[in-house]
Design a protein around this motif. Structure first.
Motif, PDB file in Angstrom:
ATOM      1  N   LYS A 288       0.834  -1.214   0.000  1.00  0.00           N
ATOM      2  CA  LYS A 288       0.000   0.000   0.000  1.00  0.00           C
ATOM      3  C   LYS A 288       0.861   1.254   0.000  1.00  0.00           C
ATOM      4  CE  LYS A 288      -3.991  -2.070   2.261  1.00  0.00           C
ATOM      5  NZ  LYS A 288      -4.809  -2.145   3.483  1.00  0.00           N
ATOM      6  N   ARG A 289       1.907   1.231   0.794  1.00  0.00           N
ATOM      7  CA  ARG A 289       2.802   2.384   0.859  1.00  0.00           C
ATOM      8  C   ARG A 289       3.508   2.599  -0.475  1.00  0.00           C
ATOM      9  NH1 ARG A 289       7.024   3.758   5.732  1.00  0.00           N
ATOM     10  NH2 ARG A 289       8.374   5.083   4.508  1.00  0.00           N
ATOM     11  N   ALA A 290       3.940   1.515  -1.105  1.00  0.00           N
ATOM     12  CA  ALA A 290       4.607   1.610  -2.412  1.00  0.00           C
ATOM     13  C   ALA A 290       3.656   2.186  -3.452  1.00  0.00           C
ATOM     14  CB  ALA A 290       5.106   0.232  -2.843  1.00  0.00           C
ATOM     15  N   LEU A 291       2.421   1.715  -3.437  1.00  0.00           N
ATOM     16  CA  LEU A 291       1.415   2.212  -4.383  1.00  0.00           C
ATOM     17  C   LEU A 291       1.180   3.708  -4.175  1.00  0.00           C
ATOM     18  CD1 LEU A 291      -0.595   1.448  -6.622  1.00  0.00           C
ATOM     19  CD2 LEU A 291      -2.246   0.946  -4.823  1.00  0.00           C
ATOM     20  N   ALA A 292       1.069   4.111  -2.918  1.00  0.00           N
ATOM     21  CA  ALA A 292       0.839   5.520  -2.609  1.00  0.00           C
ATOM     22  C   ALA A 292       2.007   6.400  -3.048  1.00  0.00           C
ATOM     23  CB  ALA A 292       0.587   5.689  -1.114  1.00  0.00           C
ATOM     24  N   ASN A 293       3.207   5.840  -3.047  1.00  0.00           N
ATOM     25  CA  ASN A 293       4.406   6.596  -3.426  1.00  0.00           C
ATOM     26  C   ASN A 293       4.838   6.354  -4.868  1.00  0.00           C
ATOM     27  OD1 ASN A 293       4.802   7.889  -0.907  1.00  0.00           O
ATOM     28  ND2 ASN A 293       5.667   6.020  -0.072  1.00  0.00           N
TER      29      ASN A 293
ATOM     30  N   ALA B  29      11.565  -0.854  -4.387  1.00  0.00           N
ATOM     31  CA  ALA B  29      11.991   0.531  -4.214  1.00  0.00           C
ATOM     32  C   ALA B  29      11.479   1.095  -2.892  1.00  0.00           C
ATOM     33  CB  ALA B  29      11.517   1.388  -5.379  1.00  0.00           C
ATOM     34  N   GLU B  30      10.282   0.704  -2.498  1.00  0.00           N
ATOM     35  CA  GLU B  30       9.721   1.189  -1.235  1.00  0.00           C
ATOM     36  C   GLU B  30      10.511   0.658  -0.041  1.00  0.00           C
ATOM     37  OE1 GLU B  30       7.512   3.658   0.949  1.00  0.00           O
ATOM     38  OE2 GLU B  30       7.405   3.498  -1.227  1.00  0.00           O
ATOM     39  N   VAL B  31      10.834  -0.629  -0.058  1.00  0.00           N
ATOM     40  CA  VAL B  31      11.618  -1.213   1.031  1.00  0.00           C
ATOM     41  C   VAL B  31      12.989  -0.554   1.084  1.00  0.00           C
ATOM     42  CG1 VAL B  31      12.740  -3.324   1.858  1.00  0.00           C
ATOM     43  CG2 VAL B  31      10.364  -3.396   1.079  1.00  0.00           C
ATOM     44  N   ARG B  32      13.578  -0.307  -0.072  1.00  0.00           N
ATOM     45  CA  ARG B  32      14.884   0.369  -0.122  1.00  0.00           C
ATOM     46  C   ARG B  32      14.775   1.757   0.511  1.00  0.00           C
ATOM     47  NH1 ARG B  32      15.491   0.548  -5.322  1.00  0.00           N
ATOM     48  NH2 ARG B  32      16.211  -1.588  -5.473  1.00  0.00           N
ATOM     49  N   ALA B  33      13.715   2.503   0.162  1.00  0.00           N
ATOM     50  CA  ALA B  33      13.521   3.848   0.717  1.00  0.00           C
ATOM     51  C   ALA B  33      13.322   3.800   2.232  1.00  0.00           C
ATOM     52  CB  ALA B  33      12.325   4.523   0.044  1.00  0.00           C
ATOM     53  N   ILE B  34      12.561   2.829   2.705  1.00  0.00           N
ATOM     54  CA  ILE B  34      12.333   2.681   4.151  1.00  0.00           C
ATOM     55  C   ILE B  34      13.649   2.415   4.866  1.00  0.00           C
ATOM     56  CG2 ILE B  34      11.270   1.209   5.915  1.00  0.00           C
ATOM     57  CD1 ILE B  34       8.924   0.816   3.877  1.00  0.00           C
ATOM     58  N   LEU B  35      14.423   1.484   4.360  1.00  0.00           N
ATOM     59  CA  LEU B  35      15.699   1.138   4.988  1.00  0.00           C
ATOM     60  C   LEU B  35      16.670   2.324   4.967  1.00  0.00           C
ATOM     61  CD1 LEU B  35      16.227  -2.480   3.631  1.00  0.00           C
ATOM     62  CD2 LEU B  35      15.724  -1.824   5.987  1.00  0.00           C
ATOM     63  N   GLU B  36      16.765   2.989   3.820  1.00  0.00           N
ATOM     64  CA  GLU B  36      17.679   4.122   3.706  1.00  0.00           C
ATOM     65  C   GLU B  36      17.289   5.242   4.660  1.00  0.00           C
ATOM     66  OE1 GLU B  36      17.566   5.028  -0.457  1.00  0.00           O
ATOM     67  OE2 GLU B  36      18.975   3.430  -0.971  1.00  0.00           O
ATOM     68  N   ALA B  37      15.998   5.539   4.765  1.00  0.00           N
ATOM     69  CA  ALA B  37      15.532   6.601   5.657  1.00  0.00           C
ATOM     70  C   ALA B  37      15.806   6.246   7.117  1.00  0.00           C
ATOM     71  CB  ALA B  37      14.041   6.853   5.449  1.00  0.00           C
ATOM     72  N   GLU B  38      15.573   5.009   7.471  1.00  0.00           N
ATOM     73  CA  GLU B  38      15.808   4.581   8.855  1.00  0.00           C
ATOM     74  C   GLU B  38      17.290   4.651   9.215  1.00  0.00           C
ATOM     75  OE1 GLU B  38      14.979   3.330  12.695  1.00  0.00           O
ATOM     76  OE2 GLU B  38      13.649   4.105  11.142  1.00  0.00           O
ATOM     77  N   ILE B  39      18.138   4.184   8.322  1.00  0.00           N
ATOM     78  CA  ILE B  39      19.576   4.229   8.583  1.00  0.00           C
ATOM     79  C   ILE B  39      20.064   5.671   8.653  1.00  0.00           C
ATOM     80  CG2 ILE B  39      21.859   3.646   7.644  1.00  0.00           C
ATOM     81  CD1 ILE B  39      20.287   1.278   8.889  1.00  0.00           C
ATOM     82  N   ALA B  40      19.606   6.516   7.743  1.00  0.00           N
ATOM     83  CA  ALA B  40      20.015   7.916   7.750  1.00  0.00           C
ATOM     84  C   ALA B  40      19.589   8.596   9.050  1.00  0.00           C
ATOM     85  CB  ALA B  40      19.421   8.649   6.557  1.00  0.00           C
ATOM     86  N   ALA B  41      18.403   8.279   9.541  1.00  0.00           N
ATOM     87  CA  ALA B  41      17.917   8.887  10.782  1.00  0.00           C
ATOM     88  C   ALA B  41      18.750   8.453  11.980  1.00  0.00           C
ATOM     89  CB  ALA B  41      16.453   8.517  11.002  1.00  0.00           C
ATOM     90  N   LYS B  42      19.249   7.242  11.952  1.00  0.00           N
ATOM     91  CA  LYS B  42      20.015   6.714  13.092  1.00  0.00           C
ATOM     92  C   LYS B  42      21.486   7.099  13.043  1.00  0.00           C
ATOM     93  CE  LYS B  42      16.638   4.204  14.770  1.00  0.00           C
ATOM     94  NZ  LYS B  42      15.846   4.657  15.858  1.00  0.00           N
TER      95      LYS B  42
END
Length: 84
Positions: free
Chosen positions: A19-24, A30-43
């Motif tokens: 659902k998140r991938a569809l919304a984006n 690509a959505e999982v990659r974006a989630i992982l990258e954002a989480e790592i960048a935040a930490k």
């Protein structure tokens, strides 16, 4: 670049990512990659250096004798220092 395989994901997680991938307008990959990258960048953002104070420190340590203008000036000073 490396690859990973994640096994035994809950079906609800997979549906949420779909659902998140569809919304984006992205693929699930690509959505999982974006989630992982954002989480790592935040930490991994660098902590503030010694003389800088966090907003929480400023908010929790503002003595009652300081004016709003003084507090705002200090926050602006910290912001300018952070941007440089």
């Amino acid at each position: 670049m490396g690859q990973i395989l994640v096994r035994q994901l809950d079906d609800a997680v997979i549906e949420a990512v779909k659902k998140r991938a569809l919304a984006n307008n992205r693929s699930m990959e690509a959505e999982v990659r974006a989630i992982l990258e954002a989480e790592i960048a935040a930490k991994t953002t660098p902590p503030l250096s010694g003389k800088r104070k966090s907003i929480l420190e400023l908010a929790g340590s503002c003595p009652s004798n300081r004016t709003t203008e003084e507090i705002v000036a200090e926050i602006r000073s910290l912001r300018d220092e952070w941007e440089n």
